[in-house]
Design a protein around this motif. Structure first.
Motif, mmCIF file in Angstrom:
data_model
loop_
_atom_site.group_PDB
_atom_site.id
_atom_site.type_symbol
_atom_site.label_atom_id
_atom_site.label_comp_id
_atom_site.label_asym_id
_atom_site.label_seq_id
_atom_site.Cartn_x
_atom_site.Cartn_y
_atom_site.Cartn_z
ATOM 1 N N ALA A 225 -3.701 -12.576 2.139
ATOM 2 C CA ALA A 225 -3.539 -13.182 0.810
ATOM 3 C C ALA A 225 -4.793 -13.981 0.437
ATOM 4 O O ALA A 225 -5.290 -13.895 -0.682
ATOM 5 C CB ALA A 225 -2.299 -14.077 0.781
ATOM 6 N N ARG A 228 -7.669 -11.702 -0.475
ATOM 7 C CA ARG A 228 -7.446 -11.148 -1.808
ATOM 8 C C ARG A 228 -7.773 -12.177 -2.894
ATOM 9 O O ARG A 228 -8.420 -11.856 -3.890
ATOM 10 C CB ARG A 228 -5.991 -10.672 -1.930
ATOM 11 N N GLN A 229 -7.308 -13.417 -2.679
ATOM 12 C CA GLN A 229 -7.612 -14.475 -3.670
ATOM 13 C C GLN A 229 -9.128 -14.618 -3.833
ATOM 14 O O GLN A 229 -9.641 -14.750 -4.950
ATOM 15 C CB GLN A 229 -7.062 -15.826 -3.204
ATOM 16 N N MET A 232 -10.821 -12.004 -5.903
ATOM 17 C CA MET A 232 -10.594 -12.196 -7.339
ATOM 18 C C MET A 232 -11.507 -13.304 -7.874
ATOM 19 O O MET A 232 -12.003 -13.205 -8.983
ATOM 20 C CB MET A 232 -9.122 -12.460 -7.607
ATOM 21 N N PHE A 248 2.577 -9.511 -11.945
ATOM 22 C CA PHE A 248 3.699 -10.354 -11.500
ATOM 23 C C PHE A 248 3.458 -11.815 -11.887
ATOM 24 O O PHE A 248 4.330 -12.492 -12.425
ATOM 25 C CB PHE A 248 3.890 -10.241 -9.976
ATOM 26 N N VAL A 252 5.949 -13.811 -14.707
ATOM 27 C CA VAL A 252 6.756 -14.995 -14.369
ATOM 28 C C VAL A 252 6.446 -16.119 -15.357
ATOM 29 O O VAL A 252 7.328 -16.832 -15.817
ATOM 30 C CB VAL A 252 6.508 -15.450 -12.908
ATOM 31 N N GLY A 256 9.476 -15.309 -17.127
ATOM 32 C CA GLY A 256 10.216 -15.728 -15.940
ATOM 33 C C GLY A 256 10.558 -14.556 -15.039
ATOM 34 O O GLY A 256 10.771 -14.724 -13.847
ATOM 35 N N CYS B 41 11.520 -14.471 -11.181
ATOM 36 C CA CYS B 41 11.028 -13.534 -10.161
ATOM 37 C C CYS B 41 10.505 -14.341 -8.961
ATOM 38 O O CYS B 41 9.867 -15.377 -9.125
ATOM 39 C CB CYS B 41 9.903 -12.691 -10.762
ATOM 40 N N ALA B 44 7.709 -11.436 -5.493
ATOM 41 C CA ALA B 44 7.762 -10.083 -4.928
ATOM 42 C C ALA B 44 6.643 -9.778 -3.944
ATOM 43 O O ALA B 44 6.170 -8.658 -3.871
ATOM 44 C CB ALA B 44 7.781 -9.055 -6.060
ATOM 45 N N SER B 45 6.212 -10.782 -3.220
ATOM 46 C CA SER B 45 5.138 -10.655 -2.224
ATOM 47 C C SER B 45 3.773 -10.371 -2.861
ATOM 48 O O SER B 45 2.858 -9.924 -2.185
ATOM 49 C CB SER B 45 5.457 -9.624 -1.130
ATOM 50 N N HIS B 46 3.653 -10.642 -4.149
ATOM 51 C CA HIS B 46 2.358 -10.457 -4.837
ATOM 52 C C HIS B 46 1.762 -11.778 -5.333
ATOM 53 O O HIS B 46 0.554 -11.943 -5.375
ATOM 54 C CB HIS B 46 2.513 -9.519 -6.038
ATOM 55 N N ILE B 47 2.621 -12.697 -5.740
ATOM 56 C CA ILE B 47 2.133 -13.881 -6.456
ATOM 57 C C ILE B 47 1.190 -14.719 -5.587
ATOM 58 O O ILE B 47 0.221 -15.297 -6.073
ATOM 59 C CB ILE B 47 3.326 -14.697 -7.015
ATOM 60 N N GLN B 48 1.438 -14.746 -4.264
ATOM 61 C CA GLN B 48 0.581 -15.550 -3.376
ATOM 62 C C GLN B 48 -0.838 -14.967 -3.280
ATOM 63 O O GLN B 48 -1.758 -15.667 -2.880
ATOM 64 C CB GLN B 48 1.204 -15.695 -1.978
ATOM 65 N N ASP B 49 -0.981 -13.696 -3.645
ATOM 66 C CA ASP B 49 -2.317 -13.100 -3.646
ATOM 67 C C ASP B 49 -3.173 -13.657 -4.787
ATOM 68 O O ASP B 49 -4.394 -13.557 -4.765
ATOM 69 C CB ASP B 49 -2.230 -11.570 -3.778
ATOM 70 N N VAL B 50 -2.490 -14.203 -5.813
ATOM 71 C CA VAL B 50 -3.215 -14.832 -6.922
ATOM 72 C C VAL B 50 -3.321 -16.330 -6.668
ATOM 73 O O VAL B 50 -4.384 -16.918 -6.810
ATOM 74 C CB VAL B 50 -2.496 -14.571 -8.274
ATOM 75 N N LEU B 82 12.873 -12.985 1.820
ATOM 76 C CA LEU B 82 11.666 -13.431 2.531
ATOM 77 C C LEU B 82 10.882 -14.456 1.717
ATOM 78 O O LEU B 82 10.432 -15.475 2.245
ATOM 79 C CB LEU B 82 10.767 -12.239 2.877
ATOM 80 N N HIS B 154 11.436 -6.728 5.365
ATOM 81 C CA HIS B 154 11.547 -8.159 5.115
ATOM 82 C C HIS B 154 12.902 -8.764 5.446
ATOM 83 O O HIS B 154 13.101 -9.961 5.248
ATOM 84 C CB HIS B 154 11.146 -8.469 3.654
ATOM 85 N N HIS B 197 5.526 -2.116 -1.729
ATOM 86 C CA HIS B 197 4.636 -3.147 -2.272
ATOM 87 C C HIS B 197 3.218 -2.660 -2.537
ATOM 88 O O HIS B 197 2.457 -3.336 -3.224
ATOM 89 C CB HIS B 197 4.611 -4.361 -1.338
ATOM 90 N N ALA B 198 2.862 -1.522 -1.949
ATOM 91 C CA ALA B 198 1.498 -1.022 -2.172
ATOM 92 C C ALA B 198 1.516 0.361 -2.824
ATOM 93 O O ALA B 198 0.545 1.100 -2.728
ATOM 94 C CB ALA B 198 0.729 -0.990 -0.850
#
Lengths: 318, 293
Positions: A225, A228-229, A232, A248, A252, A256, B41, B44-50, B82, B154, B197-198
């Protein structure tokens, strides 16, 4: 007397076969004890590697009943209890070339590791003569990733690697890239991170196998993670993975909840979605699985969600 | 029995049949599910990547909504479980993080306290409801139905966060299948990843995985595959025609949600559980062994 059966995958350089060995059960022993006993008492031709016997050298990992373990660290009783059986199937680690029996070839992997420059590219603020000063906080960032002993278990369990040996990097290589990218003495984190991006970083499937099996509890998925951050932040936001993650993140904030209708377009772009996903969409609509007219409404309390987003922007993240 | 229900996004869209079947099953078993008002939401195991902090904060908010009920939070999605449990684990072990998150939640008039557990329907049935109580509710034993229990990542991994059972050899799905009267088949891909997820960035690899994940239970003689995760279900069902392309072998494998399997044993008709919505039609296979009205 209780017997434990070891069915070991043998390989002599040309052909492989399964060979069975029976050992009388003894409590309080390790997997490495069993392999050593077989070699000493039953078959001196059985090949496996081991050295330190203290989970430090990383040389003794094998797969047992489909899961990878350090044989020196793993209690036989624990394995028998986990699998509820006295029949153990032993194989060399997955996703490695095999030299003989349970011995794997590390050389190609270590060659491959060089792509992430697994060494410190020093900042100008330090030198070999004057050294570097590192705070405790800075040291803590590298403490866990430095625990990696290169046992290969993460690579053996990696789902993406099993499908993509050429393109993807072994999780322990990702860990190396991370370890040097976050090192306060390193002056060129991008040189460690960019090769990871170029080697299918976004193809990690989040299966959590590497995290679950790592004998040193290294949080590899959190490292993925982070990598990846950072890509970006380097401006690499237009690839499929980054666009998907942002879809995603943005949904949100906006409503939401995820909008599944617009997700492919946000990820792949309108043109590609139109060209590629039409049969898929028609299939889904015909079964009532998606309703093209359905638009998620804003959730109750969306204003609060957006305030949390605003607040998060100002939070210092380690 | 009362839970704060966290459905997750898919239950409002492509996996609406899971919402339908979950509600039917819960109602028949006397389990009260109160949907959390204003849930978002889980990321979905994506947000932490941002944004890592945001991933925790969003789920702290979701859990805080559940804490209002003074009841455990229940999901029917592995990844939602998870994500919520990961946030909870981090908040419960890091006072500094918890304080920072609560400062943000305060602006939404919420507070994360850490008083509600996060569970999954599969676990709740075993730990809270009890398998013997479930057995008593079975009206149509699934005798003769061979099911392949596909756990999905998960719900078992990582064990430090999930921890309900041994991640290398879980048995919960087999235990539920046994109570329903079905026969669990052994197959290689039981604990494999579906790849959902991928599926965009790694489409080729994920389609390859879908092929293997369908062929493995087929070779083991399964009539259908059942999963406790809507994302696994969607990957293996929705994308199955795509995965079939370029594969000479027929990979056809009907894919059911866990509550659908339970619902069949409770006496519901396939249509009541929205089994007719799947891309790969499961009903003809079910009719071979089960009797419907």
């Amino acid at each position: 007397m209780r017997k434990i059966t070891f069915t070991i995958k043998r390989f002599d350089g040309n052909k492989d076969w399964l060979q069975r060995y029976d050992l009388p059960y003894e409590n309080g022993k390790t997997l490495l004890w069993a392999l050593t006993k077989i070699r000493e008492e039953q078959d001196p031709t059985l090949n496996f590697t081991s050295a330190c016997r203290h989970a430090i050298c990383g040389s003794c990992a094998i797969r047992v009943n489909g899961n990878s373990f350090l044989t020196c660290k793993t209690a036989l009783d624990e394995i028998l209890d986990t699998f509820k059986t006295d029949d153990l199937k032993c194989e060399p680690l997955g996703n490695f070339d095999v030299v003989r029996d349970l011995v794997i070839d590390w050389k190609p992997k270590l060659e491959k590791m060089k792509v992430v420059k697994p060494w410190i590219i020093p900042k100008e603020s330090g030198s070999p003569t004057t050294g570097f000063k590192q705070s405790e906080q800075e040291f803590q960032k590298i403490a866990s990733p430095t625990d990696c002993i290169l046992c290969g278990i993460c690579a053996s369990e990696c789902t993406q690697l099993a499908m993509n040996q050429e393109g993807y990097l072994e999780p322990f290589i990702l860990n190396r890239a991370y370890r040097f990218a976050v090192d306060s003495r390193d002056g060129a984190p991008e040189e460690h991170i960019r090769p990871v991006l170029e080697n299918d970083l976004w193809k990690c499937v989040h299966c959590m196998q590497c995290v679950s099996q790592c004998p040193k509890d290294i949080n590899l998925s959190a490292e993925v993670a982070y990598l990846r951050q950072e890509t970006m932040k380097m401006g690499e936001t237009q690839n499929l993975g980054a666009r998907h993650a942002y879809a995603f993140h943005d949904d949100v904030k906006n409503k939401g909840r995820l909008n599944e209708m617009t997700l492919p377009m946000k990820t792949e772009g309108v043109v590609k979605t139109a060209m590629k996903r039409v049969p898929f969409a028609l299939r889904m609509i015909s079964k009532g699985k998606i309703n093209p007219l359905h638009m998620p409404k804003e959730v109750e309390g969306i204003a609060g969600v957006r305030k949390i987003y605003e607040y998060a922007k100002g939070v210092d993240q380690p | 029995m009362k839970y704060g229900f966290f459905p997750g996004c898919t239950l409002e869209s492509a996996a609406e049949e899971l919402m339908i079947s979950t509600k039917k099953v819960a109602s028949a078993l006397g389990i009260e599910l109160i949907e959390l008002e204003g849930w978002t939401c889980c990321g979905a195991s994506h947000i932490q990547d941002v944004d890592d902090f945001l991933g925790v904060a969003v789920n702290a908010r979701n859990i805080a909504l559940g804490e209002k009920f003074d009841a455990p939070i229940l999901t029917v999605c592995n990844t939602c479980t998870l994500m919520l449990r990961t946030a909870k684990d981090r908040l419960d072990h890091d006072e500094n993080l918890k304080d920072k998150v609560n400062e943000g939640l305060q602006q939404a008039n919420l507070e994360y306290r850490g008083t509600s557990e996060v569970t999954h329907l599969l676990w709740a049935l075993i730990r809270d409801y009890g398998l013997e109580n479930l057995r008593k509710k079975v009206k149509r034993p699934l005798t003769g139905l061979k099911v392949a229990n596909f756990y999905g990542c998960h719900i078992v991994r990582p064990p430090k966060i999930m921890g309900f059972e041994n991640h290398m050899n879980p048995q919960s799905m087999e235990m539920v299948a046994e109570v329903l009267g079905a026969e669990s088949v052994e197959f290689d891909q039981r604990l494999a990843c579906c790849g959902f997820h991928a599926v965009f960035p790694a489409e080729k690899e994920v389609m390859g995985m879908t092929r293997i994940n369908c062929l493995s239970p087929k070779a083991a003689g399964a009539d259908c595959l059942v999963t406790p995760c809507p994302l696994c279900q969607m990957q293996l069902d929705m994308y199955q025609p795509d995965a079939q392309k370029g594969c000479d072998e027929n990979i056809t494998m009907p894919i059911l949600h866990l509550p659908q399997l339970i619902g069949l044993a409770l006496g519901f008709e396939p249509e009541e559980l929205a089994i007719n919505r799947h891309i790969m039609d499961a009903i003809p296979t079910l009719k071979k062994t089960l009797t419907f009205a």
